[in-house]
Design a protein around this motif. Structure first.
Motif, PDB file in Angstrom:
ATOM      1  N   ASP B 226       0.723  -1.267   0.172  1.00 27.58           N
ATOM      2  CA  ASP B 226       0.006   0.025   0.037  1.00 27.58           C
ATOM      3  C   ASP B 226       0.941   1.235   0.212  1.00 27.58           C
ATOM      4  O   ASP B 226       0.266   2.333   0.123  1.00 27.58           O
ATOM      5  CB  ASP B 226      -0.794  -0.044   1.026  1.00 27.58           C
ATOM      6  CG  ASP B 226      -0.211   0.150   2.480  1.00 27.58           C
ATOM      7  OD1 ASP B 226       0.904   0.154   2.512  1.00 27.58           O
ATOM      8  OD2 ASP B 226      -0.905  -0.082   3.541  1.00 27.58           O
ATOM      9  N   ALA B 227       2.143   1.004   0.052  1.00 27.79           N
ATOM     10  CA  ALA B 227       3.176   2.510   0.117  1.00 27.79           C
ATOM     11  C   ALA B 227       3.332   2.974  -1.264  1.00 27.79           C
ATOM     12  O   ALA B 227       4.082   3.912  -1.315  1.00 27.79           O
ATOM     13  CB  ALA B 227       4.268   1.797   1.005  1.00 27.79           C
ATOM     14  N   ILE B 228       3.392   2.151  -2.257  1.00 32.55           N
ATOM     15  CA  ILE B 228       4.079   2.357  -3.450  1.00 32.55           C
ATOM     16  C   ILE B 228       3.003   2.491  -4.630  1.00 32.55           C
ATOM     17  O   ILE B 228       2.125   1.822  -4.811  1.00 32.55           O
ATOM     18  CB  ILE B 228       5.303   1.776  -3.636  1.00 32.55           C
ATOM     19  CG1 ILE B 228       5.988   1.937  -4.998  1.00 32.55           C
ATOM     20  CG2 ILE B 228       4.975   0.237  -3.789  1.00 32.55           C
ATOM     21  CD1 ILE B 228       6.903   2.988  -5.045  1.00 32.55           C
ATOM     22  N   CYS B 229       3.273   3.343  -5.760  1.00 32.42           N
ATOM     23  CA  CYS B 229       2.773   3.471  -6.767  1.00 32.42           C
ATOM     24  C   CYS B 229       3.839   3.791  -7.928  1.00 32.42           C
ATOM     25  O   CYS B 229       4.719   4.740  -7.836  1.00 32.42           O
ATOM     26  CB  CYS B 229       1.681   4.534  -6.909  1.00 32.42           C
ATOM     27  SG  CYS B 229       0.914   4.770  -8.509  1.00 32.42           S
ATOM     28  N   LEU B 230       3.744   3.182  -9.218  1.00 29.90           N
ATOM     29  CA  LEU B 230       4.927   3.254 -10.314  1.00 29.90           C
ATOM     30  C   LEU B 230       4.400   3.902 -11.216  1.00 29.90           C
ATOM     31  O   LEU B 230       2.947   3.697 -11.627  1.00 29.90           O
ATOM     32  CB  LEU B 230       5.584   2.082 -10.642  1.00 29.90           C
ATOM     33  CG  LEU B 230       6.592   1.566  -9.528  1.00 29.90           C
ATOM     34  CD1 LEU B 230       6.031   0.501  -8.621  1.00 29.90           C
ATOM     35  CD2 LEU B 230       7.503   1.228 -10.350  1.00 29.90           C
ATOM     36  N   ARG B 231       5.106   5.099 -11.628  1.00 34.13           N
ATOM     37  CA  ARG B 231       4.766   5.753 -12.877  1.00 34.13           C
ATOM     38  C   ARG B 231       5.572   5.795 -14.040  1.00 34.13           C
ATOM     39  O   ARG B 231       6.800   5.638 -13.951  1.00 34.13           O
ATOM     40  CB  ARG B 231       4.547   7.322 -12.604  1.00 34.13           C
ATOM     41  CG  ARG B 231       3.773   8.226 -13.567  1.00 34.13           C
ATOM     42  CD  ARG B 231       3.984   9.499 -13.225  1.00 34.13           C
ATOM     43  NE  ARG B 231       2.985   9.793 -12.234  1.00 34.13           N
ATOM     44  CZ  ARG B 231       1.739  10.233 -12.749  1.00 34.13           C
ATOM     45  NH1 ARG B 231       1.239  10.037 -14.049  1.00 34.13           N
ATOM     46  NH2 ARG B 231       0.745  10.280 -11.886  1.00 34.13           N
ATOM     47  N   VAL B 232       5.210   5.069 -15.191  1.00 34.48           N
ATOM     48  CA  VAL B 232       6.030   4.941 -16.419  1.00 34.48           C
ATOM     49  C   VAL B 232       5.511   5.769 -17.722  1.00 34.48           C
ATOM     50  O   VAL B 232       4.569   5.774 -17.707  1.00 34.48           O
ATOM     51  CB  VAL B 232       6.003   3.407 -16.864  1.00 34.48           C
ATOM     52  CG1 VAL B 232       7.212   3.337 -17.862  1.00 34.48           C
ATOM     53  CG2 VAL B 232       6.562   2.710 -15.427  1.00 34.48           C
ATOM     54  N   GLU B 233       6.348   6.704 -18.149  1.00 31.21           N
ATOM     55  CA  GLU B 233       6.018   7.393 -19.282  1.00 31.21           C
ATOM     56  C   GLU B 233       6.831   6.728 -20.693  1.00 31.21           C
ATOM     57  O   GLU B 233       7.953   6.382 -20.297  1.00 31.21           O
ATOM     58  CB  GLU B 233       6.642   8.651 -19.196  1.00 31.21           C
ATOM     59  CG  GLU B 233       5.996   9.563 -18.084  1.00 31.21           C
ATOM     60  CD  GLU B 233       4.520   9.791 -18.093  1.00 31.21           C
ATOM     61  OE1 GLU B 233       4.116  10.081 -19.374  1.00 31.21           O
ATOM     62  OE2 GLU B 233       3.988  10.168 -16.992  1.00 31.21           O
ATOM     63  N   VAL B 234       6.074   6.467 -21.681  1.00 30.35           N
ATOM     64  CA  VAL B 234       6.611   5.779 -22.590  1.00 30.35           C
ATOM     65  C   VAL B 234       6.415   6.459 -24.052  1.00 30.35           C
ATOM     66  O   VAL B 234       5.311   6.532 -24.383  1.00 30.35           O
ATOM     67  CB  VAL B 234       5.879   4.382 -23.009  1.00 30.35           C
ATOM     68  CG1 VAL B 234       6.761   3.611 -23.924  1.00 30.35           C
ATOM     69  CG2 VAL B 234       6.201   3.596 -21.856  1.00 30.35           C
ATOM     70  N   ALA B 235       7.215   7.081 -24.483  1.00 24.26           N
ATOM     71  CA  ALA B 235       7.240   7.642 -25.978  1.00 24.26           C
ATOM     72  C   ALA B 235       7.262   6.602 -26.812  1.00 24.26           C
ATOM     73  O   ALA B 235       8.262   5.665 -26.853  1.00 24.26           O
ATOM     74  CB  ALA B 235       8.300   8.836 -26.194  1.00 24.26           C
ATOM     75  N   MET B 236       6.566   6.488 -28.108  1.00 19.79           N
ATOM     76  CA  MET B 236       6.540   5.692 -28.931  1.00 19.79           C
ATOM     77  C   MET B 236       7.362   6.063 -30.177  1.00 19.79           C
ATOM     78  O   MET B 236       7.606   7.256 -30.499  1.00 19.79           O
ATOM     79  CB  MET B 236       5.301   5.006 -29.666  1.00 19.79           C
ATOM     80  CG  MET B 236       4.124   4.795 -28.412  1.00 19.79           C
ATOM     81  SD  MET B 236       4.711   3.642 -27.238  1.00 19.79           S
ATOM     82  CE  MET B 236       4.818   2.066 -28.180  1.00 19.79           C
TER      83      MET B 236
END
Lengths: 236, 236
Positions: B226-236
């Protein structure tokens, strides 16, 4: 060091059976009564060991059919521009998609924010259930800007959405923004995947932009916790 | 539609208390007896509702101190070259690192494979526990190619490792390869984070390469779910 409680020793012995292939991936475990006899333990202790293995993602239950060894996790690489069908097939597994619902309805607060539209604006909502080797592993909720994509609702939603957007609208996917967090599967999601409410899962949300920078699609994917592994490559 | 079972109605009422701020983030819930009285229910049903909220990551237990509302998840973006201290502080939270162990020992099979060395080759193993706002949320196991990094073991491991590699060895981080999957926290990890064995978690493994393409570091991070959230940005 104190000795592990018996159910954890039992867990270790079951892991050995899985790792040596005596219990191969996707195989059914012997019934609980048989297992309890084989390990000379009670059903209660056996259950503790099985529940532990379940939370580790090594085995899972199927409604009224008992315990099964979980198949290998499928790898999903958001960096690669591959559809569910493509990356599942590429790993020698069998993908399947079932469209559960397609309807125009007001966006939820999360969907509206992700798409940059007013809360309550009508979007095209699609609900799909996806399978790997016959096992339901993913419930997908999609919100689409069909005000920008006339006639979208009439097409087929059982295949790759962005392939349709490319073929029918000439749109090119340019940027994806993903959020991932562990969560519990509850209500609708749990029911659609045939697990109990509170079962561990992974939620992956995704906003997809086209080349003009428009957020056309917002996605909420609810995965069974033991079915998926994400791989992300980062060049600095 | 059939009515939800009572424990799920109770769950919804507790969620409302959390969302309206009557129970703010990190606050302690009233005792179970008081809660059961307030909602005119039994301790057993109340427990079901609390356990459900726990698996959803909305509340958590602390040893002998009762139930607490979980703080907001911290966001981690592997695309950004930020240390734990940096990204936690940037979100207005307080990071802390405790070095639990530093020792030279043979690499595990996973570590050896990730580092591209022979199984059993000696590496520098570091174990750290990391806190956010005083709560232990992450157990980190690191394997380092100290055969390529002489004197590494003698330094300080409570701060950013790559800053040290840059300052002391002139090494520049070039590429990271991450794998993420939901798992259960067991044994060592569960104990270090003060949760029961089988508690939901997220495992993030990371191989880091320098500019010469050498895999210098392999990391296994075990997060409270419950402590973490990942954020990933992907440019194609």
């Amino acid at each position: 060091m104190p000795e592990n409680p018996f159910y954890l020793q039992l867990r270790d012995r079951l892991v050995t059976l899985i790792e040596t292939g005596e219990l191969p991936p996707a195989s059914r475990l012997p019934g609980e009564r048989l297992l309890a006899e084989r390990f000379a333990t009670t059903r209660v202790t056996l259950r503790q060991a099985l529940t532990q293995l379940e939370s580790e993602g090594l085995i899972h239950r199927r409604n009224r059919r008992g315990w099964f060894v979980s198949p290998r996790r499928v790898e999903y690489s958001p960096n690669h521009d591959q559809s569910f069908d493509q990356y599942v097939s590429a790993q020698g597994r069998h993908p399947q998609t079932e469209v559960l619902d397609v309807r125009r309805q007001p966006a939820t607060a999360e969907a509206a924010q992700a798409l940059g539209i007013a809360c309550g604006q009508v979007t095209l909502h699609v609900k799909r259930r996806r399978y790997i080797d016959g096992r339901a592993v993913l419930l997908e909720r999609i919100w689409l800007r069909d005000d920008l994509l006339p006639g979208l609702a009439e097409g087929d939603f059982s295949t790759s959405l962005w392939q349709r957007l490319w073929e029918e609208y000439g749109l090119v996917l340019a940027r994806k923004s993903l959020r991932l967090y562990p969560t519990a599967l509850t209500g609708d999601e749990a029911e659609a995947l045939g697990v109990h409410s509170g079962c561990a899962g992974l939620c992956v949300t995704r906003v997809t932009h086209d080349r003009e920078g428009r957020a056309l699609e917002y996605d909420e994917d609810y995965w069974l916790h033991d079915a998926i592994c994400l791989r992300v490559e980062v060049a600095m």
